[in-house]
Enzyme design. Structure first.
Site, PDB file in Angstrom:
ATOM      1  N   SER A  15      25.318  47.236  34.452  1.00 28.35           N
ATOM      2  CA  SER A  15      27.056  46.773  35.266  1.00 28.35           C
ATOM      3  C   SER A  15      26.925  46.542  36.766  1.00 28.35           C
ATOM      4  O   SER A  15      26.017  45.882  37.671  1.00 28.35           O
ATOM      5  CB  SER A  15      28.057  47.982  34.908  1.00 28.35           C
ATOM      6  OG  SER A  15      29.891  47.752  35.057  1.00 28.35           O
ATOM      7  N   ASP A  42      33.035  44.152  24.973  1.00 27.04           N
ATOM      8  CA  ASP A  42      32.899  44.930  26.166  1.00 27.04           C
ATOM      9  C   ASP A  42      33.994  44.561  27.109  1.00 27.04           C
ATOM     10  O   ASP A  42      34.649  43.813  27.148  1.00 27.04           O
ATOM     11  CB  ASP A  42      31.775  44.586  27.197  1.00 27.04           C
ATOM     12  CG  ASP A  42      31.785  45.047  28.646  1.00 27.04           C
ATOM     13  OD1 ASP A  42      32.685  45.814  28.885  1.00 27.04           O
ATOM     14  OD2 ASP A  42      30.313  45.100  28.992  1.00 27.04           O
ATOM     15  N   HIS A  96      31.256  49.048  26.380  1.00 28.64           N
ATOM     16  CA  HIS A  96      30.666  48.882  28.366  1.00 28.64           C
ATOM     17  C   HIS A  96      30.070  50.068  28.212  1.00 28.64           C
ATOM     18  O   HIS A  96      30.030  50.599  29.126  1.00 28.64           O
ATOM     19  CB  HIS A  96      31.745  48.839  29.631  1.00 28.64           C
ATOM     20  CG  HIS A  96      31.600  48.027  30.785  1.00 28.64           C
ATOM     21  ND1 HIS A  96      30.306  47.523  30.814  1.00 28.64           N
ATOM     22  CD2 HIS A  96      30.530  49.026  31.759  1.00 28.64           C
ATOM     23  CE1 HIS A  96      30.113  46.882  31.509  1.00 28.64           C
ATOM     24  NE2 HIS A  96      30.461  48.544  32.875  1.00 28.64           N
TER      25      HIS A  96
HETATM   26  C1  LIG Z   1      36.940  38.464  26.880  1.00 24.80           C
HETATM   27  O1  LIG Z   1      37.608  37.364  26.984  1.00 24.80           O
HETATM   28  C2  LIG Z   1      38.437  36.869  25.653  1.00 24.80           C
HETATM   29  C3  LIG Z   1      39.028  35.633  26.544  1.00 24.80           C
HETATM   30  O2  LIG Z   1      38.168  34.984  27.859  1.00 24.80           O
HETATM   31  C4  LIG Z   1      38.943  37.298  24.936  1.00 24.80           C
HETATM   32  O3  LIG Z   1      39.624  36.976  23.870  1.00 24.80           O
HETATM   33  C5  LIG Z   1      38.400  38.879  24.128  1.00 24.80           C
HETATM   34  O4  LIG Z   1      39.277  39.469  23.116  1.00 24.80           O
HETATM   35  C6  LIG Z   1      37.834  39.334  25.314  1.00 24.80           C
HETATM   36  N1  LIG Z   1      36.758  40.536  24.617  1.00 24.80           N
HETATM   37  C7  LIG Z   1      37.129  42.079  24.857  1.00 24.80           C
HETATM   38  C8  LIG Z   1      36.300  43.019  24.387  1.00 24.80           C
HETATM   39  O5  LIG Z   1      38.187  42.174  26.053  1.00 24.80           O
END
Ligand SMILES: *[C@@H]1O[C@H](CO)[C@@H](O)[C@H](O)[C@H]1NC(C)=O
Ligand SMILES: *[C@@H]1O[C@H](CO)[C@@H](O)[C@H](O)[C@H]1NC(C)=O
Length: 233
Positions: free
Chosen positions: A120, A175, A209
């Site tokens: 991280s 994550d 994470h």
């Molecule tokens: C990561 O970001 C994308 C959009 O860019 C979103 O759709 C997704 O849910 C996010 N993933 C997490 C694990 O938060």
């Protein structure tokens, strides 16, 4: 210069080599953590000629966490690709890590036998440091992280000794803290800054994470590949 004094020596959790150390891994923990848990994980890998150094970040107020004071390598304002960044703090922290590498060199381990890594925020600092140092390293292992100050590259890495270094970047695709897409963007950017033939990006299905036994096993293989015994053990 104000804030905490990053030129003071860092304390660290150290796992000595079982035999003579001919290589070292310097691994930087994430925000709010310490080096202890990572030192235990590395001890479990049982690679006899490698010494592990897991330094502890100094405590400082962190903007992202309502200025709560916690172990942190530099200040963090936000965790997406467009957040502004603590440029002075990142540069200062990377100088501290370069000094730590120099200290190991003085202890008898050449820098090309030192693998830098982190998780991280610590992974971010390991990427930034490896790209901006003139110390030739064995490689970088960057977990669940991003490339800090990405707009300052390629200029910032113009004098880097590590354009051919092997990199293992790992990221869980579930994550919720440092989004997987941020890790993939970092991979894309990194491959324009270092030799893409020596770059490995591993995706861990369903991993949040954190780390996992599969990931630690992949890291073990990467350490054995980049830091094989050199015959002086
Ligand atoms: C990561 O970001 C994308 C959009 O860019 C979103 O759709 C997704 O849910 C996010 N993933 C997490 C694990 O938060
Ligand atoms: C930081 O700490 C080091 C070592 O303790 C000391 O030599 C140096 O003067 C300090 N620098 C500042 C700016 O306080």
């Amino acid at each position: 210069m104000c804030g905490n004094n990053m030129s003071a020596p860092l304390s660290a959790s150290i796992v000595p080599a079982a035999r003579k150390a001919t290589a070292a891994v310097i691994f930087l923990h994430g925000l709010g953590d310490s080096g202890h848990g990572w030192a235990e994980s590395f001890e479990g890998l049982r690679i006899q000629h490698v010494k592990y150094i897991c330094p502890h970040a100094p405590a400082m107020p962190v903007t992202l966490n309502m200025r709560m004071v916690m172990p942190s390598w530099f200040d963090i304002y936000g965790l997406d690709f467009s957040s502004s960044e603590d440029e002075a703090g990142i540069k200062r922290a990377s100088e501290t890590i370069k000094a730590l590498i120099e200290q190991e060199v003085k202890n008898g381990i050449p820098s090309h036998r030192i693998l830098l890594g982190g998780f991280s925020q610590g992974g971010a600092l390991s990427l930034y440091t490896a790209l901006t140092t003139q110390q030739k390293l064995a490689g970088v292992v960057a977990l669940s992280c991003w490339l800090p100050l990405h707009n300052t590259f390629p200029q910032a890495s113009a004098n880097s000794a590590n354009k051919d270094m092997p990199v293992l970047q790992c990221h869980g695709n579930a994550d919720p803290i440092v989004n997987y897409s941020f890790g993939k963007m970092t991979e894309g950017r990194m491959k324009t800054l270092v030799n893409p033939d020596n770059y490995t990006f591993n995706t861990y299905q369903g991993l949040a994470h954190s780390s996992s036994p599969k990931e630690m096993d992949d890291i073990k293989h990467f350490i054995l590949k980049t830091l094989p015994p050199d015959g002086n053990e």
